[in-house]
Motif scaffolding. Structure first.
Motif, PDB file in Angstrom:
ATOM      1  N   GLU A 229       0.864  -1.186   0.000  1.00  0.00           N
ATOM      2  CA  GLU A 229       0.000   0.000   0.000  1.00  0.00           C
ATOM      3  C   GLU A 229       0.901   1.236   0.000  1.00  0.00           C
ATOM      4  OE1 GLU A 229      -3.359   0.286   0.065  1.00  0.00           O
ATOM      5  OE2 GLU A 229      -3.766  -1.872  -0.024  1.00  0.00           O
ATOM      6  N   THR A 230       0.688   2.126  -0.944  1.00  0.00           N
ATOM      7  CA  THR A 230       1.630   3.232  -1.139  1.00  0.00           C
ATOM      8  C   THR A 230       0.919   4.580  -1.246  1.00  0.00           C
ATOM      9  OG1 THR A 230       3.231   1.792  -2.254  1.00  0.00           O
ATOM     10  CG2 THR A 230       3.435   4.142  -2.662  1.00  0.00           C
ATOM     11  N   GLN A 231       1.537   5.587  -0.626  1.00  0.00           N
ATOM     12  CA  GLN A 231       1.090   6.973  -0.755  1.00  0.00           C
ATOM     13  C   GLN A 231       2.242   7.771  -1.363  1.00  0.00           C
ATOM     14  OE1 GLN A 231      -0.151   8.469   3.066  1.00  0.00           O
ATOM     15  NE2 GLN A 231      -1.176   6.541   3.607  1.00  0.00           N
ATOM     16  N   LEU A 232       1.943   8.588  -2.369  1.00  0.00           N
ATOM     17  CA  LEU A 232       3.021   9.357  -2.994  1.00  0.00           C
ATOM     18  C   LEU A 232       2.537  10.705  -3.490  1.00  0.00           C
ATOM     19  CD1 LEU A 232       2.559   9.090  -6.313  1.00  0.00           C
ATOM     20  CD2 LEU A 232       3.537   6.835  -5.931  1.00  0.00           C
ATOM     21  N   TYR A 233       3.519  11.572  -3.720  1.00  0.00           N
ATOM     22  CA  TYR A 233       3.273  12.890  -4.298  1.00  0.00           C
ATOM     23  C   TYR A 233       3.701  12.871  -5.769  1.00  0.00           C
ATOM     24  CZ  TYR A 233       3.393  14.437   0.618  1.00  0.00           C
ATOM     25  OH  TYR A 233       3.192  14.589   1.956  1.00  0.00           O
ATOM     26  N   LYS A 234       3.003  13.642  -6.586  1.00  0.00           N
ATOM     27  CA  LYS A 234       3.421  13.890  -7.962  1.00  0.00           C
ATOM     28  C   LYS A 234       3.847  15.352  -8.055  1.00  0.00           C
ATOM     29  CE  LYS A 234       0.206  10.560 -10.057  1.00  0.00           C
ATOM     30  NZ  LYS A 234      -0.895  10.393 -11.056  1.00  0.00           N
ATOM     31  N   ILE A 235       5.100  15.570  -8.470  1.00  0.00           N
ATOM     32  CA  ILE A 235       5.634  16.928  -8.560  1.00  0.00           C
ATOM     33  C   ILE A 235       5.847  17.257 -10.030  1.00  0.00           C
ATOM     34  CG2 ILE A 235       7.437  18.490  -7.780  1.00  0.00           C
ATOM     35  CD1 ILE A 235       8.027  16.544  -5.532  1.00  0.00           C
ATOM     36  N   SER A 236       5.145  18.249 -10.528  1.00  0.00           N
ATOM     37  CA  SER A 236       5.169  18.554 -11.964  1.00  0.00           C
ATOM     38  C   SER A 236       6.419  19.318 -12.367  1.00  0.00           C
ATOM     39  CB  SER A 236       3.933  19.380 -12.339  1.00  0.00           C
ATOM     40  OG  SER A 236       4.059  20.698 -11.834  1.00  0.00           O
ATOM     41  N   LYS A 237       6.629  19.407 -13.677  1.00  0.00           N
ATOM     42  CA  LYS A 237       7.781  20.140 -14.202  1.00  0.00           C
ATOM     43  C   LYS A 237       7.719  21.620 -13.831  1.00  0.00           C
ATOM     44  CE  LYS A 237       8.525  17.019 -18.103  1.00  0.00           C
ATOM     45  NZ  LYS A 237       8.670  16.882 -19.566  1.00  0.00           N
ATOM     46  N   ASP A 238       6.541  22.213 -13.914  1.00  0.00           N
ATOM     47  CA  ASP A 238       6.404  23.624 -13.558  1.00  0.00           C
ATOM     48  C   ASP A 238       6.748  23.848 -12.091  1.00  0.00           C
ATOM     49  OD1 ASP A 238       5.683  24.325 -16.082  1.00  0.00           O
ATOM     50  OD2 ASP A 238       3.539  24.484 -15.684  1.00  0.00           O
ATOM     51  N   GLU A 239       6.306  22.932 -11.236  1.00  0.00           N
ATOM     52  CA  GLU A 239       6.579  23.078  -9.805  1.00  0.00           C
ATOM     53  C   GLU A 239       8.073  22.969  -9.513  1.00  0.00           C
ATOM     54  OE1 GLU A 239       2.497  21.268  -7.843  1.00  0.00           O
ATOM     55  OE2 GLU A 239       3.967  19.920  -8.695  1.00  0.00           O
ATOM     56  N   ILE A 240       8.716  21.956 -10.100  1.00  0.00           N
ATOM     57  CA  ILE A 240      10.156  21.780  -9.892  1.00  0.00           C
ATOM     58  C   ILE A 240      10.920  23.000 -10.396  1.00  0.00           C
ATOM     59  CG2 ILE A 240      12.191  20.479 -10.631  1.00  0.00           C
ATOM     60  CD1 ILE A 240      10.667  19.027  -8.547  1.00  0.00           C
ATOM     61  N   THR A 241      10.585  23.455 -11.596  1.00  0.00           N
ATOM     62  CA  THR A 241      11.288  24.591 -12.181  1.00  0.00           C
ATOM     63  C   THR A 241      11.125  25.839 -11.328  1.00  0.00           C
ATOM     64  OG1 THR A 241      10.922  23.681 -14.398  1.00  0.00           O
ATOM     65  CG2 THR A 241      11.556  25.992 -14.262  1.00  0.00           C
ATOM     66  N   SER A 242       9.903  26.072 -10.859  1.00  0.00           N
ATOM     67  CA  SER A 242       9.640  27.260 -10.046  1.00  0.00           C
ATOM     68  C   SER A 242      10.396  27.222  -8.733  1.00  0.00           C
ATOM     69  CB  SER A 242       8.137  27.362  -9.760  1.00  0.00           C
ATOM     70  OG  SER A 242       7.405  27.486 -10.949  1.00  0.00           O
ATOM     71  N   ILE A 243      10.369  26.079  -8.074  1.00  0.00           N
ATOM     72  CA  ILE A 243      11.055  25.944  -6.789  1.00  0.00           C
ATOM     73  C   ILE A 243      12.555  26.177  -6.960  1.00  0.00           C
ATOM     74  CG2 ILE A 243      11.685  24.321  -4.960  1.00  0.00           C
ATOM     75  CD1 ILE A 243       8.899  23.053  -5.338  1.00  0.00           C
ATOM     76  N   LEU A 244      13.147  25.539  -7.970  1.00  0.00           N
ATOM     77  CA  LEU A 244      14.587  25.661  -8.162  1.00  0.00           C
ATOM     78  C   LEU A 244      14.972  27.057  -8.652  1.00  0.00           C
ATOM     79  CD1 LEU A 244      15.472  22.201  -9.745  1.00  0.00           C
ATOM     80  CD2 LEU A 244      15.566  22.899  -7.351  1.00  0.00           C
ATOM     81  N   ASN A 245      14.134  27.654  -9.480  1.00  0.00           N
ATOM     82  CA  ASN A 245      14.430  28.977 -10.009  1.00  0.00           C
ATOM     83  C   ASN A 245      14.415  30.038  -8.913  1.00  0.00           C
ATOM     84  OD1 ASN A 245      14.947  30.922 -11.999  1.00  0.00           O
ATOM     85  ND2 ASN A 245      12.761  31.346 -12.271  1.00  0.00           N
ATOM     86  N   ASN A 246      13.572  29.847  -7.922  1.00  0.00           N
ATOM     87  CA  ASN A 246      13.401  30.851  -6.876  1.00  0.00           C
ATOM     88  C   ASN A 246      14.090  30.482  -5.563  1.00  0.00           C
ATOM     89  OD1 ASN A 246      11.542  32.758  -8.275  1.00  0.00           O
ATOM     90  ND2 ASN A 246      10.268  30.939  -8.389  1.00  0.00           N
ATOM     91  N   ASN A 247      14.745  29.325  -5.542  1.00  0.00           N
ATOM     92  CA  ASN A 247      15.444  28.875  -4.337  1.00  0.00           C
ATOM     93  C   ASN A 247      16.761  28.226  -4.740  1.00  0.00           C
ATOM     94  OD1 ASN A 247      13.194  29.031  -1.980  1.00  0.00           O
ATOM     95  ND2 ASN A 247      12.251  28.380  -3.893  1.00  0.00           N
ATOM     96  N   HIS A 248      17.697  29.044  -5.220  1.00  0.00           N
ATOM     97  CA  HIS A 248      18.940  28.516  -5.774  1.00  0.00           C
ATOM     98  C   HIS A 248      19.736  27.694  -4.767  1.00  0.00           C
ATOM     99  CE1 HIS A 248      18.767  32.078  -8.820  1.00  0.00           C
ATOM    100  NE2 HIS A 248      18.040  31.056  -9.209  1.00  0.00           N
ATOM    101  N   HIS A 249      19.558  27.956  -3.483  1.00  0.00           N
ATOM    102  CA  HIS A 249      20.363  27.274  -2.474  1.00  0.00           C
ATOM    103  C   HIS A 249      20.044  25.784  -2.367  1.00  0.00           C
ATOM    104  CE1 HIS A 249      16.628  28.562  -0.595  1.00  0.00           C
ATOM    105  NE2 HIS A 249      16.781  27.615   0.297  1.00  0.00           N
ATOM    106  N   ILE A 250      18.896  25.338  -2.925  1.00  0.00           N
ATOM    107  CA  ILE A 250      18.564  23.914  -2.803  1.00  0.00           C
ATOM    108  C   ILE A 250      18.806  23.143  -4.104  1.00  0.00           C
ATOM    109  CG2 ILE A 250      16.817  24.412  -1.058  1.00  0.00           C
ATOM    110  CD1 ILE A 250      14.696  23.760  -3.180  1.00  0.00           C
ATOM    111  N   ILE A 251      19.268  23.825  -5.154  1.00  0.00           N
ATOM    112  CA  ILE A 251      19.415  23.161  -6.454  1.00  0.00           C
ATOM    113  C   ILE A 251      20.337  21.954  -6.367  1.00  0.00           C
ATOM    114  CG2 ILE A 251      20.395  23.393  -8.769  1.00  0.00           C
ATOM    115  CD1 ILE A 251      19.288  26.181  -8.908  1.00  0.00           C
ATOM    116  N   PHE A 252      21.532  22.134  -5.801  1.00  0.00           N
ATOM    117  CA  PHE A 252      22.503  21.047  -5.832  1.00  0.00           C
ATOM    118  C   PHE A 252      22.171  19.950  -4.831  1.00  0.00           C
ATOM    119  CE2 PHE A 252      24.647  24.447  -8.006  1.00  0.00           C
ATOM    120  CZ  PHE A 252      25.198  23.780  -9.097  1.00  0.00           C
ATOM    121  N   ASP A 253      21.487  20.312  -3.737  1.00  0.00           N
ATOM    122  CA  ASP A 253      21.004  19.278  -2.833  1.00  0.00           C
ATOM    123  C   ASP A 253      19.991  18.393  -3.551  1.00  0.00           C
ATOM    124  OD1 ASP A 253      22.547  20.147  -0.767  1.00  0.00           O
ATOM    125  OD2 ASP A 253      20.978  21.379   0.142  1.00  0.00           O
ATOM    126  N   PHE A 254      19.150  19.023  -4.368  1.00  0.00           N
ATOM    127  CA  PHE A 254      18.120  18.273  -5.078  1.00  0.00           C
ATOM    128  C   PHE A 254      18.724  17.387  -6.164  1.00  0.00           C
ATOM    129  CE2 PHE A 254      13.767  17.513  -5.737  1.00  0.00           C
ATOM    130  CZ  PHE A 254      13.530  17.385  -7.097  1.00  0.00           C
TER     131      PHE A 254
END
Length: 350
Positions: A229-254
């Motif tokens: 039994e599994t629960q998961l999130y779906k993270i879209s391309k727009d969401e990933i791009t927005s997060i990384l574009n506006n939070n440069h400090h987490i890019i390389f961790d991600f």
């Protein structure tokens, strides 16, 4: 403009031949004969990528990576190990230090060039402003700009539920999301023309999957299925791009988070391609001890069918091999699990 590659290798033959391959592929190549020379040239040459041997006198590859990762102006350069070492502990040590990939000797020219190309394209994808879409000032994207970590954003997202044995995506489906498991266990697998299944990975809580096709912008090249039994999130391309574009400090961790499994999987697949049935089985058991979600006190809770599909052999062949391991006191067997008794002897199997 040619991309710059720094090659650090103490073996003359390997260094000269590898440099020739890279130059023929239109790279600007600088070579270093040892780790100390490599550090010095990295500071002056400022390469786009570094390829470095592990076993070198004075300063080994691990030392080079540690220094590079702490040197201003060099810390974000992709780093690939070129090595004959394939032990799981060696791979893990390099991953923990921040290596981006491993290429094991001897290697094919195409393997080397493909690894370099993938790493350079990944850097370009995040650095090139032309590839990052400009968003309007809607409330959705204004909220994204305030995000300081992915967990904060996930708390607002929908959770998708999958029953045991339910398919999550199929080979050929369009890759529009990265998947993050909140709770449960998922396997990825391929099916050949004869209908035989080969398991390519297992993932559990707080692990991502489905990202290789996502990054390459291609349809999924494998299938995925919930094995609990599994629960998961779906993270879209727009969401990933927005997060990384506006939070440069987490890019390389991600990036590190997404690529950590790839290093181990590539090394495992190369070993399995050339090993005997006994060797393949032994390597898979050792890798499952490190990476499989259902492990407790060296006991692996996995069905025989999933284990056979992870190795790429018939279930009957697996059964014979496991019983021979049991007779040698390497493992113990039960109906739903197996327990590894001697990891050192398993690793020595040829």
């Amino acid at each position: 403009m040619k991309k710059k590659v720094l090659l650090i290798e103490d073996d003359n033959f390997v260094r000269e031949n590898t440099a020739e391959i890279l130059e023929l592929a239109n790279y600007n190549v600088e070579i270093a004969k040892n780790g100390k020379e490599g550090i010095s040239k990295a500071k002056s040459f400022l390469p786009n990528i570094i390829i470095c041997d592990i076993l070198m006198p004075n300063l080994d590859g691990y030392g080079v990576l540690q220094i590079v990762s702490k040197t201003s102006g060099l810390e974000q350069i992709p780093f690939i190990f070129l090595t004959a070492k394939t032990h799981q502990n060696d791979l893990r040590k390099g991953m923990e230090l921040g290596a981006d990939d491993y290429i094991c000797k001897p290697f094919e020219e195409s393997e080397l060039l493909r690894a370099i190309e993938v790493r350079l394209k990944r850097v370009e994808a995040f650095e090139s402003k032309n590839k990052i879409p400009k968003f309007n000032n809607s409330s959705r994207f204004l909220d994204l700009k305030k995000i300081k970590n992915i967990d904060q954003y996930l708390g607002k997202k929908r959770v998708y539920h999958f029953k045991k044995d339910e398919t999550i995506y199929c080979e050929g489906n369009q890759s529009n999301h990265i998947f993050l498991i909140k709770k449960g266990t998922v396997k990825t697998y391929k099916i050949n023309e004869d209908g035989k299944e080969f398991n390519t990975g297992y993932y559990t809580n707080k692990q991502y999957f489905g990202y290789s096709s996502f990054v390459k912008k291609t349809p999924h090249f494998e299938n995925s299925k919930a094995i609990t039994e599994t629960q998961l999130y779906k993270i879209s391309k727009d969401e990933i791009t927005s997060i990384l574009n506006n939070n440069h400090h987490i890019i390389f961790d991600f990036i590190d988070l997404l690529s950590s499994n790839t290093i181990a999987n590539n090394s495992q697949l190369m070993l399995l391609a050339y090993g005997s049935v006994r060797k393949k089985t032994a390597i898979t058991l050792l890798n499952l001890l490190e990476n499989y979600p259902e492990v407790k006190n060296n006991e692996i809770f996995i069905t025989r069918l999933n284990l056979a599909n992870s190795i790429g052999i018939a279930k009957e062949t697996l059964t014979r091999t496991l019983y021979s391991f049991k007779e040698e006191n390497l493992i113990d067997l039960s109906t739903k699990s197996l327990k590894v008794l001697n990891k050192e002897m398993l690793f020595k199997i040829s």
